[in-house]
Design an enzyme around this catalytic site. Sequence first.
Site, short mmCIF file in Angstrom:
data_model
loop_
_atom_site.label_atom_id
_atom_site.label_comp_id
_atom_site.label_asym_id
_atom_site.label_seq_id
_atom_site.Cartn_x
_atom_site.Cartn_y
_atom_site.Cartn_z
N LYS A 54 -4.78 16.43 3.10
CA LYS A 54 -5.13 15.01 3.06
C LYS A 54 -6.28 14.73 4.01
O LYS A 54 -6.47 15.46 4.99
CB LYS A 54 -3.91 14.17 3.52
N ARG B 174 8.20 16.08 -5.16
CA ARG B 174 8.94 16.41 -6.39
C ARG B 174 9.43 17.84 -6.37
O ARG B 174 10.43 18.18 -6.98
CB ARG B 174 8.04 16.09 -7.60
N1 BES Z 1 3.89 11.44 0.51
C1 BES Z 1 2.85 11.29 -0.45
C2 BES Z 1 2.85 9.92 -1.11
C3 BES Z 1 2.46 8.79 -0.22
C4 BES Z 1 1.13 8.49 -0.01
C5 BES Z 1 3.43 8.01 0.38
C6 BES Z 1 0.79 7.44 0.81
C7 BES Z 1 3.08 6.96 1.18
C8 BES Z 1 1.76 6.67 1.41
C9 BES Z 1 3.01 12.33 -1.54
O1 BES Z 1 3.53 13.54 -1.13
C10 BES Z 1 1.65 12.60 -2.07
O2 BES Z 1 0.85 13.12 -1.35
N2 BES Z 1 1.42 12.25 -3.34
C11 BES Z 1 0.16 12.43 -3.95
C12 BES Z 1 0.39 12.95 -5.34
C13 BES Z 1 -0.85 13.41 -6.03
C14 BES Z 1 -1.35 14.68 -5.38
C15 BES Z 1 -0.53 13.66 -7.48
C16 BES Z 1 -0.55 11.09 -3.97
O3 BES Z 1 0.10 10.07 -4.19
O4 BES Z 1 -1.75 11.08 -3.73
MN MN Z 2 2.05 14.88 -0.45
#
Ligand code: BES
Ligand code: MN
Length: 486
Positions: free
Chosen positions: A263, A337
């Site tokens: 990230k 997931r």
């Molecule tokens: N934990 C994150 C989702 C999230 C993002 C929660 C911001 C709260 C605030 C999750 O693990 C994630 O990174 N999801 C990705 C999925 C994508 C790679 C398909 C996302 O939402 O960007």
């Molecule tokens: Mn994630």
Amino acid sequence: MQISFRSAPDTASFRLVARIAEQDQLPGGLEPAAAQGASAARFTGKAGQVFETFVERDGTVVRLALVGVGKPGEDRSASLEKAGAALTAKYLTSGEDALALDLTGANLQPEDVASLLLGLRLRGWRHDAYRTRLTDEQKISLKQITVIGAPEGSEQVWATEQAVAAGVEFTRTLVAEPANIIYPESFVERCQQQFEGTGAQLVVLGEDEMRELGMGALLGVSQGSVREARLLAIKWMGGAQDNKPTVFVGKGVTFDTGGISIKPAGGMEDMKWDMGGAGAVAGAMLTLATRKAKANVIGVCGLVENMPDGNAQRPGDVVTTMSGQTVEVINTDAEGRLVLCDAITWVQQEFTPAAIVDLATLTGAMIIALGHEHGGLFSNNDGLADKLTAAGKASGDKLWRFPLSPAYDKLIDSPIADMKNVGPRWAGSITAAQYIQRFVENGTPWAHLDIAGMVWADKPGATWDKGATGFGVRLVDRFVRDNLEA
Ligand code: BES
Ligand code: MN
Ligand code: ZN
């Protein structure tokens, strides 16, 4: 915050006294100056409105607060909570250490008093463990609430409602703690301490056991971290012996860097609360065990840390889940997931649940869709979805349902494995739910709650300050009360 009840209708020893006001109706027996002041200040008694004045009683100056509880009506309990919370927000650091809540003459049922007190207590939660240089003005001063003139039975109702506060506070603490303090092992330890003496039974799986069970997806996420993964089950079997348990499963990514699909740096610290689903499950179980719920409920927390490392999994890796299905890991940041799917397979094998509800901070897309007002609800079962929606409305932890369908499901087919862990850019929250649904066996009623927008608040809300909200605890408690205990 200590809350106690006093039967004598006497506030003489208190310097700070609060009374409640219905909409457009001041409490009876008010000093004329106070009544005039309230109207001059446009105090109308709307829910959460506070008016403060000083009155002289028997030669001493008393700080008198009027708090509005609004109109009697449908959202009465929410209004009462808001009123209680408004008092706390105003006096938490006021220098006053005791408040008398004088309910004499108020038209309240015991349940109403409990709502007022729940709001009071929840709004008073803060996580000050690491603030070593607070000035006196910044420190919490308000410690003692004395309820005077409450209707008979209030104390018993509050005794139960207190369990809700304890659960929410436990969740908030878990969520607020940074990731160097709360990681899979220490999350389990906190639970072991917290549940001691409650009668709940805790089962913990380590990595060797999970490897034996074939949890390749969960372990794949964890493999880049020096922190070992854990699977925690908290069992509360307070119902009839032959009733199948309802199982709640929480995403417990104690820190989510994204892994190799790392990230951006800005805001990454937020990902300490990527265990908010597991935190809610643990807190809800604490509530149920504390109030000795007459239901069979199991809370399962999938606990991992998602880190980039020489040993971390790579985009394109194929992992084999406990269900036997294989997954192409296109994006290591879609890790929630991967954790949930193995946890869900395990609970089906282990407990043959009546229903499964998972709670997860699963997708940023959920926040884009719903902001911070509702959690997303996805389900294969209309009855379960309706019950959860109703519990959400009643508890204040609101949900909004989204669709599932084979057309969305197709979007996660993989050319090399049974599925991939991400779909295209669009419908990101739905394809995440479709992924989880592939692990639900034999049509078991299942719901997925994407609570990414709900576990953390950047500004104060009805019964929380900015920070961890405790979302999910009251939802689960209400669902259990209305559907499993009724
Ligand atoms: N934990 C994150 C989702 C999230 C993002 C929660 C911001 C709260 C605030 C999750 O693990 C994630 O990174 N999801 C990705 C999925 C994508 C790679 C398909 C996302 O939402 O960007
Ligand atoms: Mn994630
Ligand atoms: Zn995550």
